[in-house]
Scaffold this motif. Structure first.
Motif, PDB file in Angstrom:
ATOM      1  N   LEU A  67      13.898   3.012   1.798  1.00 29.51           N
ATOM      2  CA  LEU A  67      12.960   3.895   1.266  1.00 29.51           C
ATOM      3  C   LEU A  67      12.194   4.841   2.108  1.00 29.51           C
ATOM      4  CD1 LEU A  67      12.125   1.608  -1.629  1.00 29.51           C
ATOM      5  CD2 LEU A  67      13.730   3.814  -1.743  1.00 29.51           C
ATOM      6  N   GLU A  68      11.601   4.221   3.139  1.00 28.82           N
ATOM      7  CA  GLU A  68      10.941   5.052   4.213  1.00 28.82           C
ATOM      8  C   GLU A  68      11.731   5.791   4.983  1.00 28.82           C
ATOM      9  OE1 GLU A  68       7.678   4.494   6.129  1.00 28.82           O
ATOM     10  OE2 GLU A  68       6.668   4.123   3.939  1.00 28.82           O
ATOM     11  N   MET A  69      13.085   5.288   5.355  1.00 25.55           N
ATOM     12  CA  MET A  69      13.844   6.146   6.095  1.00 25.55           C
ATOM     13  C   MET A  69      14.363   7.589   5.514  1.00 25.55           C
ATOM     14  SD  MET A  69      17.943   5.288   7.055  1.00 25.55           S
ATOM     15  CE  MET A  69      18.443   5.536   5.226  1.00 25.55           C
ATOM     16  N   VAL A  70      14.352   7.481   4.135  1.00 25.03           N
ATOM     17  CA  VAL A  70      14.667   8.694   3.628  1.00 25.03           C
ATOM     18  C   VAL A  70      13.475   9.616   3.003  1.00 25.03           C
ATOM     19  CG1 VAL A  70      16.924   7.594   2.352  1.00 25.03           C
ATOM     20  CG2 VAL A  70      14.770   7.406   1.112  1.00 25.03           C
ATOM     21  N   GLY A  71      12.278   9.279   3.501  1.00 25.71           N
ATOM     22  CA  GLY A  71      11.126  10.070   3.421  1.00 25.71           C
ATOM     23  C   GLY A  71      10.326   9.535   2.394  1.00 25.71           C
ATOM     24  N   HIS A  72      10.316   8.517   1.755  1.00 22.76           N
ATOM     25  CA  HIS A  72       9.076   7.996   0.774  1.00 22.76           C
ATOM     26  C   HIS A  72       8.062   7.397   1.284  1.00 22.76           C
ATOM     27  CE1 HIS A  72      11.543   9.717  -2.545  1.00 22.76           C
ATOM     28  NE2 HIS A  72      12.656   8.773  -2.075  1.00 22.76           N
ATOM     29  N   ASP A  73       7.070   7.258   0.904  1.00 22.32           N
ATOM     30  CA  ASP A  73       5.693   6.548   1.452  1.00 22.32           C
ATOM     31  C   ASP A  73       5.512   5.455   0.704  1.00 22.32           C
ATOM     32  OD1 ASP A  73       3.457   6.024   2.711  1.00 22.32           O
ATOM     33  OD2 ASP A  73       2.117   7.420   1.429  1.00 22.32           O
ATOM     34  N   VAL A  74       6.101   4.346   1.288  1.00 25.15           N
ATOM     35  CA  VAL A  74       6.041   3.054   0.618  1.00 25.15           C
ATOM     36  C   VAL A  74       4.762   2.104   1.138  1.00 25.15           C
ATOM     37  CG1 VAL A  74       7.427   0.958   0.287  1.00 25.15           C
ATOM     38  CG2 VAL A  74       8.579   2.999   0.728  1.00 25.15           C
ATOM     39  N   HIS A  75       4.050   1.877   0.152  1.00 24.21           N
ATOM     40  CA  HIS A  75       2.642   0.809   0.201  1.00 24.21           C
ATOM     41  C   HIS A  75       3.219  -0.369  -0.247  1.00 24.21           C
ATOM     42  CE1 HIS A  75      -0.243   4.593  -0.137  1.00 24.21           C
ATOM     43  NE2 HIS A  75       0.630   4.934   0.573  1.00 24.21           N
ATOM     44  N   ALA A  76       3.072  -1.330   0.746  1.00 24.55           N
ATOM     45  CA  ALA A  76       3.355  -2.709   0.405  1.00 24.55           C
ATOM     46  C   ALA A  76       2.133  -3.378   0.231  1.00 24.55           C
ATOM     47  CB  ALA A  76       4.385  -3.231   1.759  1.00 24.55           C
ATOM     48  N   VAL A  77       2.041  -3.996  -1.083  1.00 26.80           N
ATOM     49  CA  VAL A  77       0.842  -5.016  -1.078  1.00 26.80           C
ATOM     50  C   VAL A  77       0.926  -6.367  -1.497  1.00 26.80           C
ATOM     51  CG1 VAL A  77      -0.411  -2.534  -1.620  1.00 26.80           C
ATOM     52  CG2 VAL A  77       0.494  -4.090  -3.437  1.00 26.80           C
ATOM     53  N   CYS A  78      -0.029  -7.211  -1.337  1.00 27.50           N
ATOM     54  CA  CYS A  78       0.028  -8.516  -1.889  1.00 27.50           C
ATOM     55  C   CYS A  78      -1.408  -8.858  -2.471  1.00 27.50           C
ATOM     56  CB  CYS A  78       0.377  -9.264  -0.901  1.00 27.50           C
ATOM     57  SG  CYS A  78       0.203 -11.368  -1.518  1.00 27.50           S
ATOM     58  N   PRO A  79      -1.477  -9.325  -3.664  1.00 24.07           N
ATOM     59  CA  PRO A  79      -2.923  -9.721  -4.090  1.00 24.07           C
ATOM     60  C   PRO A  79      -3.754 -10.491  -2.959  1.00 24.07           C
ATOM     61  CG  PRO A  79      -1.341 -10.202  -5.865  1.00 24.07           C
ATOM     62  CD  PRO A  79      -0.551  -9.985  -4.650  1.00 24.07           C
ATOM     63  N   GLU A  80      -4.965 -10.321  -2.901  1.00 28.01           N
ATOM     64  CA  GLU A  80      -5.763 -11.207  -2.046  1.00 28.01           C
ATOM     65  C   GLU A  80      -5.627 -10.902  -0.506  1.00 28.01           C
ATOM     66  OE1 GLU A  80      -6.756 -15.469  -3.112  1.00 28.01           O
ATOM     67  OE2 GLU A  80      -5.764 -14.782  -5.148  1.00 28.01           O
ATOM     68  N   LYS A  81      -4.659  -9.760  -0.258  1.00 24.49           N
ATOM     69  CA  LYS A  81      -4.497  -9.475   1.232  1.00 24.49           C
ATOM     70  C   LYS A  81      -4.638  -7.942   1.427  1.00 24.49           C
ATOM     71  CE  LYS A  81      -1.120 -13.271   2.039  1.00 24.49           C
ATOM     72  NZ  LYS A  81      -0.134 -13.645   2.614  1.00 24.49           N
TER      73      LYS A  81
END
Length: 197
Positions: A26-40
């Motif tokens: 998804l990043e490769m095709v130009g989208h901005d991906v926000h990867a998150v996890c609770p308590e981190k």
């Protein structure tokens, strides 16, 4: 279509391929991906697990990698995101115990935003009570969970409106292609340039 901002819900022992491949693609095709996890927070990592299908009655599990998170979970405002990605693995089992995670998931359904969910990720959708009347799939052992949550079970990659689901990482090519279609992402398949002899 311009790049979109996508939220990816990760957690400890998320499935290795199911978090890394969609994130990178998804990043490769130009989208901005926000990867998150609770308590981190951004820069912290989630250990991943590699699930494989080796002829046993269920998948096997091996240690994976450290997946680096890109944003702080506490700073997430789901209204700022265009779509949601929910990978599988063992993480969804415990992520569904966080009220904030469930509220984030409900937002995307309430606003009819695209949601891509794979494998055990459907546990989060069932816990968020967003499957009633929806057709979807997930890891085959979760058919009962989907039906109990009011969903209709399907085999293989399934699209029901803005919900795109797959059974496991072998579905990546079709699952990601269907999600990109749902996002309205145009990919230019230019011919490769031959190297000079």
């Amino acid at each position: 279509m311009p790049a979109q901002q996508l939220l990816l819900l990760a957690g400890d022992y998320v499935e290795d391929y199911e978090v890394m491949v969609p994130y990178q693609a998804l990043e490769m095709v130009g989208h901005d991906v926000h990867a998150v996890c609770p308590e981190k927070e951004a820069g912290e990592t989630c250990p991943t697990a590699i699930h494989d299908f080796e002829g046993d009655q269920t998948y096997t599990e091996k240690p994976g990698h450290q997946f680096e998170l890109t944003h702080d979970f506490d700073a997430v405002d789901p209204a700022e995101y265009d779509a949601l990605v929910v990978p599988g693995g063992r993480a969804p089992e415990y992520l569904r115990t966080y009220d904030a995670v469930l509220e984030h998931v409900r937002h995307f359904f309430a606003e009819d935003k695209p949601v891509a969910c794979l494998c055990h990720g459907v546990q989060l959708l069932a816990a968020a009570d967003v499957l009633d009347g929806r057709t979807c799939t997930g890891y085959p052992a979760l058919e009962t969970d989907v039906r109990t949550a009011g969903g209709d079970w399907a085999e293989g990659v399934t699209r029901d409106g803005n919900l795109v689901t797959g059974q496991a990482w072998p579905d990546h090519p079709e699952w990601l292609a269907t999600f990109l279609e749902c996002l309205g992402t145009d990919i230019d398949h230019a011919e490769p340039v031959a190297a000079d002899d």
